[in-house]
Design a protein around this motif. Structure first.
Motif, short mmCIF file in Angstrom:
data_model
loop_
_atom_site.label_atom_id
_atom_site.label_comp_id
_atom_site.label_asym_id
_atom_site.label_seq_id
_atom_site.Cartn_x
_atom_site.Cartn_y
_atom_site.Cartn_z
N UNK A 14 -13.93 -13.30 24.73
CA UNK A 14 -12.56 -12.79 24.82
C UNK A 14 -11.94 -12.95 26.20
N UNK A 19 -3.99 -11.62 25.14
CA UNK A 19 -3.49 -11.03 23.90
C UNK A 19 -1.97 -11.08 23.89
N UNK A 21 0.07 -9.47 21.40
CA UNK A 21 0.61 -8.44 20.51
C UNK A 21 0.88 -8.94 19.08
N UNK A 41 14.26 -1.34 17.24
CA UNK A 41 13.22 -1.67 16.25
C UNK A 41 12.59 -3.03 16.57
N UNK A 44 10.78 -2.62 20.39
CA UNK A 44 9.74 -1.63 20.67
C UNK A 44 8.86 -1.21 19.49
N UNK A 45 9.44 -1.17 18.29
CA UNK A 45 8.73 -0.53 17.17
C UNK A 45 7.84 -1.53 16.43
N UNK A 47 3.98 -2.60 14.63
CA UNK A 47 2.98 -1.89 13.84
C UNK A 47 1.73 -1.67 14.70
N UNK A 48 1.00 -0.62 14.37
CA UNK A 48 -0.19 -0.25 15.15
C UNK A 48 -1.24 0.26 14.16
N UNK A 49 -1.61 -0.57 13.18
CA UNK A 49 -2.43 -0.05 12.09
C UNK A 49 -3.87 0.25 12.49
N UNK A 50 -4.41 1.27 11.83
CA UNK A 50 -5.86 1.50 11.92
C UNK A 50 -6.44 0.75 10.74
N UNK A 53 -4.82 -5.94 11.33
CA UNK A 53 -3.72 -6.20 12.25
C UNK A 53 -3.52 -7.70 12.41
N UNK A 71 -7.29 -9.28 12.47
CA UNK A 71 -8.45 -8.56 12.96
C UNK A 71 -8.43 -7.14 12.43
N UNK A 73 -8.91 -3.43 13.30
CA UNK A 73 -8.88 -2.72 14.57
C UNK A 73 -9.92 -1.59 14.64
N UNK A 76 -13.39 -4.29 14.46
CA UNK A 76 -13.13 -5.42 15.36
C UNK A 76 -13.54 -6.77 14.75
#
Lengths: 97, 417
Positions: A14, A19, A21, A41, A44-45, A47-50, A53, A71, A73, A76
């Motif tokens: 890595x 990265x 985003x 939107x 800034x807005x 997605x930030x999924x658990x 991604x 990937x 998150x 990993x």
């Protein structure tokens, strides 16, 4: 430490990559017509999924080409790698609560 | 009601071999409905509940927590408390917190071990020097104690530093906030939990939120691991999992979740009596009362919810620590861990109402939330109880991403986020 399979150079550590985003964000077709709300939107807005991604990486210390990565998150695990401009691959959502 | 802690109670309990201490907080089953539910029993959430009960007369409050209280970032940070932020809005908020810290052990009748040992922020090049002197001046204009030290003064204040920095990180100067320091992170959560529980707040652990019930744009309750719990208002204080809960409510947040790492060394005799931070190389060092060096590292560059972090990040931090403190080179590290932090685009928190009526978010503290714990809880409690932002919280609304009134503390806040 991620091992990222660059579509052009193969698997590398890595630290060779940067990265970029979230992937697949479309620049507004008609920026002049956007409201402040819509700009916020877009800028800034993200997605930030658990879970799954869709993201962009660049092989900074290698071929210097951009590409997309899918990937998980949480684990990993890298689920897919594909070139810029290709559509989103069909990958099952693993979103966790 | 938990018993009051004092020298007398210590002696009294010693006579019964410390077997008769009562639990510090109650662990009740959830009621059917509460006026206010706080999601997340970390320091910020518990502080919010404490001030809701103590100062705003809210008596029907619960704090629900997925794991155990204080088990998230509250128990994972490097315990540094300071208020030397650049911009007026941040300076006011963090200084409010620092003033609460100064009386917190007495306020809670719980020793939070707040130690104002001084925090140094190092400058390694001419640009850092200019940046630091600008910040020192801004701090002083805001009534925050802040001093500029030249290299000799740094050496005098913290003798273990090698000013040559191994040639890679020479120390040219530093800012010093003498009122800043460290606190015992677990004690803060436990103290607030005990205080809130005494005031009637129900703390419900092992109770994850599975969904939010929203009717006509208004929150009505939460579906949890212990069934449905009704609520008039819900305050969410869940750090790295903020967007997971925001997604349940259909709200967009400008937050990226990343692991922030820390590590501790084997315990050694006292060798460093202040906190040393270097924003440029992203390394923080202090020594705990047990003798371990507590070292803070940086964040991963990519989104992640794994509470461990990437090895190259630790490697870079330790390389810098070894240059600044050559005598630490042979020390072994005992433990390493990561906490999931919620980073905002402008590195400032969000303390805000949301488009959903009765739903409030306190998040986005990123890599530096611990220092703000009492202040964050205090202003968030006011924001929830009065349904309007506390004056100190008003600039930190979610709406600032629409208006463009960002509070950009990236780099400006004495550390590269």
């Amino acid at each position: 430490m991620l091992l990222i399979p660059c579509p052009y150079c193969g698997e590398r550590e890595e630290t060779e990559f940067s990265f970029g985003d979230e992937a697949h964000i479309q620049r507004p077709a008609d920026p002049d017509s956007l409201s402040d709300e819509e700009w916020a939107r877009y800028v800034f807005m993200h997605t930030n999924p658990k879970g799954v991604h869709f993201e962009q990486w660049v092989h900074t210390a290698g071929c210097r080409k951009w590409f997309n990565v899918v990937r998980d998150t949480v684990s990993y695990e890298i689920l897919a790698v594909y070139e810029m401009g290709k559509p989103k691959p069909d990958i099952e959502d693993r979103r966790q609560v | 009601m938990a018993s009051r802690y004092s020298a007398f109670s210590l002696i009294k309990n010693a006579l019964s071999y410390h077997e008769k201490w009562t639990p510090a907080w109650r662990s009740p089953e959830p009621k059917k409905e509460y006026d206010i539910i706080i999601v997340g029993a970390g320091g910020h959430g518990l502080a919010t509940a404490y001030y809701l009960a103590k100062e705003l007369g809210e008596r029907n409050v619960a704090v629900i927590e997925r794991g155990w209280l204080g088990g998230g970032n509250t128990g994972r940070n490097t315990t540094i408390v300071r208020s030397n932020y650049l911009w007026d809005e941040s300076a006011a908020l963090y200084e409010h917190a620092l003033r609460l810290w100064e009386g917190l052990s007495q306020e809670l009748n719980y020793n939070v071990m707040f130690s104002q040992r001084g925090v140094l922020n190092l400058a390694h090049n001419e640009h850092d020097m200019r940046e630091i002197s600008r910040r020192v001046n801004a701090n002083r204009l805001n009534g925050i104690d802040s001093e500029f030290l030249n290299a000799e003064q740094v050496k005098e204040f913290c003798p273990p530093i090698d000013l040559r920095g191994g040639g890679r990180y020479p120390v040219l100067g530093a800012s010093l906030q003498r009122r800043a320091g460290t606190a015992r992170h677990d004690a803060v959560a436990w103290g607030y939990a005990r205080g809130a529980s005494d005031l009637g707040v129900d703390i419900i652990q092992e109770c994850p939120v599975n969904a939010m019930r929203i009717e006509n744009g208004k929150i009505t309750g939460l579906d949890t691991g212990k069934g449905f719990i009704g609520a008039r208002k819900v305050g969410v204080v869940v750090a790295g999992h903020s967007t997971v809960l925001a997604d349940m409510a259909g709200i967009s947040l400008p937050i990226k979740s990343v692991p922030l790492q820390a590590l501790v060394s084997e315990p050694v005799k006292p060798c460093i009596d202040c906190v040393v931070m270097s924003g440029a190389v992203h390394a923080y060092v202090s020594q705990s009362d047990k003798g371990e060096l507590v070292i803070g590292a940086g964040v991963d560059k990519y989104n992640g919810y794994g509470q461990r972090g990437s090895l190259p990040v630790t490697e870079e931090t330790l390389a810098a620590v070894c240059e600044l403190f050559p005598q630490f080179r042979r020390m072994r590290m005992l433990r390493q861990w990561g906490g999931i932090v919620d980073v905002c685009p402008d590195a400032s928190p969000i303390i805000s109402k949301t488009p959903v009526q009765g739903l409030y978010f306190n998040c986005g503290w990123g890599t530096g939330g611990f220092k703000a714990t009492p202040g964050s809880g205090h202003v968030f409690a006011h924001t929830i109880a009065k349904d309007e932002p506390h004056p100190l919280a008003a600039p930190f609304s979610l709406d600032r991403y629409r208006t463009g009134y960002l509070i950009d503390e990236h780099g400006a806040a004495a550390v590269a986020h």
